[in-house]
Design an enzyme around this catalytic site. Structure first.
Site, PDB file in Angstrom:
ATOM      1  N   ASP A   6       0.835  -1.196   0.000  1.00 30.23           N
ATOM      2  CA  ASP A   6       0.000   0.000   0.000  1.00 30.23           C
ATOM      3  C   ASP A   6       0.877   1.256   0.000  1.00 30.23           C
ATOM      4  O   ASP A   6       2.050   1.219   0.395  1.00 30.23           O
ATOM      5  CB  ASP A   6      -0.905   0.015   1.231  1.00 30.23           C
ATOM      6  N   LYS A   7       0.303   2.345  -0.421  1.00 31.26           N
ATOM      7  CA  LYS A   7       1.040   3.608  -0.566  1.00 31.26           C
ATOM      8  C   LYS A   7       1.871   3.955   0.666  1.00 31.26           C
ATOM      9  O   LYS A   7       3.031   4.360   0.558  1.00 31.26           O
ATOM     10  CB  LYS A   7       0.048   4.738  -0.860  1.00 31.26           C
TER      11      LYS A   7
END
Length: 322
Positions: free
Chosen positions: A139-140
């Protein structure tokens, strides 16, 4: 423009009785079933040296499947000079320590500024590899180790390793609340029915299995070692939330941050300002897709999580000494 690549593989006993297109899809799930069927129909697939142009042909024994694959050139993504923290590189793979605030792949509203754009700048030939060699995601705002394939052959090998659960990835996480003991969460995950950016445990979702054990207990938090049997979107975040211990700082699944009664103002301030999920991919072990040598990496926590651990330890000691 088309790209042409050759690869071959032996059908194993677990696949006997399956259709040819299903077997190849099992091997290479990053390629669509329709693309694989087109290879078969175009005479690009041989079984024991004989062209088989029937996607539904069942394979009943151990045979050699040869594929002369064709790929349409991928959509154009811009190469961008974005720093990559590369901790290992050879002719076939890269190991990257991903920072927070970096998307792995372009998406709607985010066509640039991603790891994929950075890879295209760092190693232009990677444009010939599906998704610029990216075989799994973080995830970011999740930090840590990622594998990237530099060649088609390495990409195929890594995708197959992921499919057969031959790659071990472990994470460190800091969860809210006091978790009593380690365990396993086996709950299916699906996209949330109304909040499309979120995932949720749902009986109609895809199977998902998460293992966790306790590394350190604090007064109101728990430091965990986590590893997965499956790779669903937001899996760790969703599963840990499911047992009512969301990750510290998680903007999607964590809810509002409440001050800890009796804790120092500094502690509560640091907890309040921790603005991303406390999740770090710290361990990676797999066999090299070309040499088959076993490889392993273990990296420390990033600075923000080190600081978080420190204040949690200090708060726990102060509480115990009262």
């Amino acid at each position: 423009m088309e790209l042409h690549k050759y690869f071959d593989k032996i059908v194993d006993e677990s696949q006997f009785g399956k259709r040819l297109d299903q077997i190849i899809t099992d091997w290479f799930p990053c390629y669509s079933r329709s693309q694989i069927q087109s290879w078969i129909l175009d005479g690009l697939v041989k079984v024991n040296g004989i062209v088989i142009a029937k996607p539904k042909q069942k394979i009943l024994n151990r045979v050699l499947v040869e594929i002369q694959a064709t790929f349409k050139k991928q959509r154009h993504w811009e190469a961008q000079d974005i720093h990559l923290n590369i901790i290992y590189e050879d002719d076939d793979i890269l190991i990257i320590n991903k920072p927070r605030n970096l998307l792995v792949h372009p998406g709607v509203g985010n066509p640039n500024g991603t790891m994929l754009n950075a890879l295209l700048h760092y190693f232009p030939p990677i444009s010939a590899v599906p998704r610029a060699g990216i075989v799994h995601r973080l995830d970011k705002d999740t930090t840590g180790l990622m594998i990237v394939a530099k060649t088609i052959k390495a990409h195929i090998g890594l995708v197959y390793s992921i499919l057969t659960k031959a790659i071990l990835r472990k994470y460190e996480a800091i969860a809210t609340g006091a978790i009593i003991s380690g365990g396993t969460i086996e709950q299916p995950i699906a996209r949330h029915t109304t909040k499309r950016k979120k995932m949720t445990v749902h009986p109609m979702g895809k199977p998902a299995v998460t293992h966790y054990r306790i590394l350190e207990r604090y007064r109101n938090h728990t430091r965990l070692n986590v590893w997965l049997e499956t790779g669903r979107t937001h899996q760790i975040r969703v599963h840990i939330r499911y047992i009512n211990h969301p990750l510290v700082g998680d903007p999607l699944y964590g809810g509002c941050v409440r001050p800890i009664k009796g804790a120092s103002e500094i502690f509560n301030d640091i907890l309040r300002r921790f603005d991303r999920q406390a999740l770090h991919a710290n361990f990676l072990r797999f066999h090299h897709p070309i040499s088959n040598n076993e490889m392993e990496w273990c990296i420390p926590l990033p600075k923000d999580m080190i600081e978080l651990v420190r204040v949690l330890q200090d708060d726990t000691k102060q509480y115990q000494n009262k």
